[in-house]
Enzyme design. Structure first.
Site, PDB file in Angstrom:
ATOM      1  N   ARG A   8      -5.825  -3.030   9.385  1.00  0.00           N
ATOM      2  CA  ARG A   8      -5.746  -1.679   9.945  1.00  0.00           C
ATOM      3  C   ARG A   8      -6.208  -0.662   8.922  1.00  0.00           C
ATOM      4  NH1 ARG A   8      -1.309  -3.863  12.243  1.00  0.00           N
ATOM      5  NH2 ARG A   8      -1.250  -3.764  14.503  1.00  0.00           N
ATOM      6  N   ASN A   9      -6.486  -1.131   7.708  1.00  0.00           N
ATOM      7  CA  ASN A   9      -6.913  -0.232   6.643  1.00  0.00           C
ATOM      8  C   ASN A   9      -8.338   0.254   6.930  1.00  0.00           C
ATOM      9  OD1 ASN A   9      -8.198   0.592   4.217  1.00  0.00           O
ATOM     10  ND2 ASN A   9      -6.585  -0.411   3.021  1.00  0.00           N
ATOM     11  N   LYS A  12     -11.077  -0.450   4.398  1.00  0.00           N
ATOM     12  CA  LYS A  12     -11.551  -1.837   4.400  1.00  0.00           C
ATOM     13  C   LYS A  12     -12.443  -2.088   5.611  1.00  0.00           C
ATOM     14  CE  LYS A  12      -7.979  -4.558   2.100  1.00  0.00           C
ATOM     15  NZ  LYS A  12      -6.949  -5.566   2.345  1.00  0.00           N
ATOM     16  N   ASP A  69      -6.667 -11.550   1.516  1.00  0.00           N
ATOM     17  CA  ASP A  69      -5.490 -11.278   0.698  1.00  0.00           C
ATOM     18  C   ASP A  69      -5.939 -11.324  -0.762  1.00  0.00           C
ATOM     19  OD1 ASP A  69      -2.819 -10.548   0.529  1.00  0.00           O
ATOM     20  OD2 ASP A  69      -2.140 -12.585   0.196  1.00  0.00           O
ATOM     21  N   GLY A 152      -4.348   0.744  -6.869  1.00  0.00           N
ATOM     22  CA  GLY A 152      -3.716  -0.480  -7.372  1.00  0.00           C
ATOM     23  C   GLY A 152      -3.715  -0.579  -8.892  1.00  0.00           C
ATOM     24  N   LYS A 174     -18.168  -0.922  -8.869  1.00  0.00           N
ATOM     25  CA  LYS A 174     -17.024  -1.826  -8.680  1.00  0.00           C
ATOM     26  C   LYS A 174     -17.315  -2.864  -7.589  1.00  0.00           C
ATOM     27  CE  LYS A 174     -12.316  -2.179  -7.090  1.00  0.00           C
ATOM     28  NZ  LYS A 174     -11.098  -1.554  -6.593  1.00  0.00           N
TER      29      LYS A 174
HETATM   30  P1  IMP Z   1      -4.322  -6.651  -0.550  1.00  0.00           P
HETATM   31  O1  IMP Z   1      -4.094  -8.101  -0.310  1.00  0.00           O
HETATM   32  O2  IMP Z   1      -5.775  -6.261  -0.438  1.00  0.00           O
HETATM   33  O3  IMP Z   1      -3.419  -5.774   0.254  1.00  0.00           O
HETATM   34  O4  IMP Z   1      -3.957  -6.379  -2.095  1.00  0.00           O
HETATM   35  C1  IMP Z   1      -2.652  -6.598  -2.617  1.00  0.00           C
HETATM   36  C2  IMP Z   1      -2.415  -5.686  -3.809  1.00  0.00           C
HETATM   37  O5  IMP Z   1      -3.293  -6.034  -4.878  1.00  0.00           O
HETATM   38  C3  IMP Z   1      -2.682  -4.194  -3.548  1.00  0.00           C
HETATM   39  O6  IMP Z   1      -1.519  -3.558  -3.078  1.00  0.00           O
HETATM   40  C4  IMP Z   1      -3.066  -3.682  -4.927  1.00  0.00           C
HETATM   41  O7  IMP Z   1      -1.915  -3.378  -5.686  1.00  0.00           O
HETATM   42  C5  IMP Z   1      -3.754  -4.873  -5.560  1.00  0.00           C
HETATM   43  N1  IMP Z   1      -5.216  -4.789  -5.408  1.00  0.00           N
HETATM   44  C6  IMP Z   1      -5.972  -5.382  -4.451  1.00  0.00           C
HETATM   45  N2  IMP Z   1      -7.270  -5.115  -4.620  1.00  0.00           N
HETATM   46  C7  IMP Z   1      -7.327  -4.325  -5.736  1.00  0.00           C
HETATM   47  C8  IMP Z   1      -8.408  -3.717  -6.419  1.00  0.00           C
HETATM   48  O8  IMP Z   1      -9.599  -3.824  -6.062  1.00  0.00           O
HETATM   49  N3  IMP Z   1      -8.083  -2.998  -7.516  1.00  0.00           N
HETATM   50  C9  IMP Z   1      -6.802  -2.837  -7.964  1.00  0.00           C
HETATM   51  N4  IMP Z   1      -5.762  -3.373  -7.344  1.00  0.00           N
HETATM   52  C10 IMP Z   1      -6.020  -4.125  -6.231  1.00  0.00           C
END
Ligand code: IMP
Length: 199
Positions: A8-9, A12, A69, A152, A174
């Protein structure tokens, strides 16, 4: 072929749609389908969570689904925070809380031993297939946060060979080297092959 993006992001979704543009795919995001549940990320691995999210949405909609993930794996912490990256310092943790916890835990760890990696797993689930691909970005945890990006762990993740934290990079820079960018590049190849061969 239809493909359901199990997120839902909006950021993304936009990023994924741009990467998959040009392929003969009808892209639908979970944000466009009201009523779908939030899938709990309670698996013990990134693979487990990505597959669970994609499989749940496929089973509910009948549309082949993809989910991702991501985790930050720090060697000196035996791979933590890993699958718990988003809630490392508690269920309501902010990015800042998590960054501070990592820095506290690495307080006495010398530079050479602060190696880490970001890992993203992308899962695809359809009637006949469950497939995962992954993308890795190597780096190390900086002594203190640097850069203006605040997403993050970006401010403390220094990418190998660049001397920059992810928060000191432009988004383009990035995306070229990131775990998610690399995982998505592989996923695009996988989907492309499927659309070309009709499998
Ligand atoms: P998700 O699985 O994409 O939701 O990522 C899980 C967690 O990892 C996020 O809440 C961030 O804290 C960290 N994270 C994911 N991708 C990144 C990134 O590209 N840079 C910095 N932190 C990230």
């Amino acid at each position: 072929m239809k493909l359901l993006l199990a997120t839902r992001n909006r950021d993304k979704v936009r990023e994924l749609k741009a990467m998959l543009a040009g392929l003969p795919l009808e892209l639908i995001s979970a944000a466009d389908m009201p009523g779908l549940p939030e899938v709990e990320e309670d698996a013990e691995t990134l693979e487990g969570n990505a597959i669970k999210k994609a499989r749940t949405l496929f089973e509910l909609t009948g549309i082949p689904a993809m989910a991702d993930d991501t985790g930050l794996e720090i060697d000196a912490l035996d791979g933590a925070p890993g699958v718990y990256s988003s809630r490392y310092s508690g269920p309501d943790a902010t990015y800042r809380d998590n960054v501070e916890k990592v820095l506290r835990e690495l307080q006495n760890v010398p530079e050479a031993q602060r190696t880490a990696r970001f890992r993203t797993v992308v899962a695809f689930v359809s009637e006949t297939e469950t497939k995962t691909v992954e993308g890795i970005c190597h780096g190390r945890i900086a002594a203190e946060p640097r850069g203006s990006g605040t997403f993050g762990y970006d401010p403390i993740f220094e990418v190998t060979g660049t001397g920059k934290t992810m928060a000191e990079m432009t988004l383009e820079e990035k995306n070229r080297i990131s775990h998610r960018g690399r995982a998505m590049a592989q996923f695009v190849e996988f989907i492309k092959h499927k659309t070309e061969t009709g499998t």
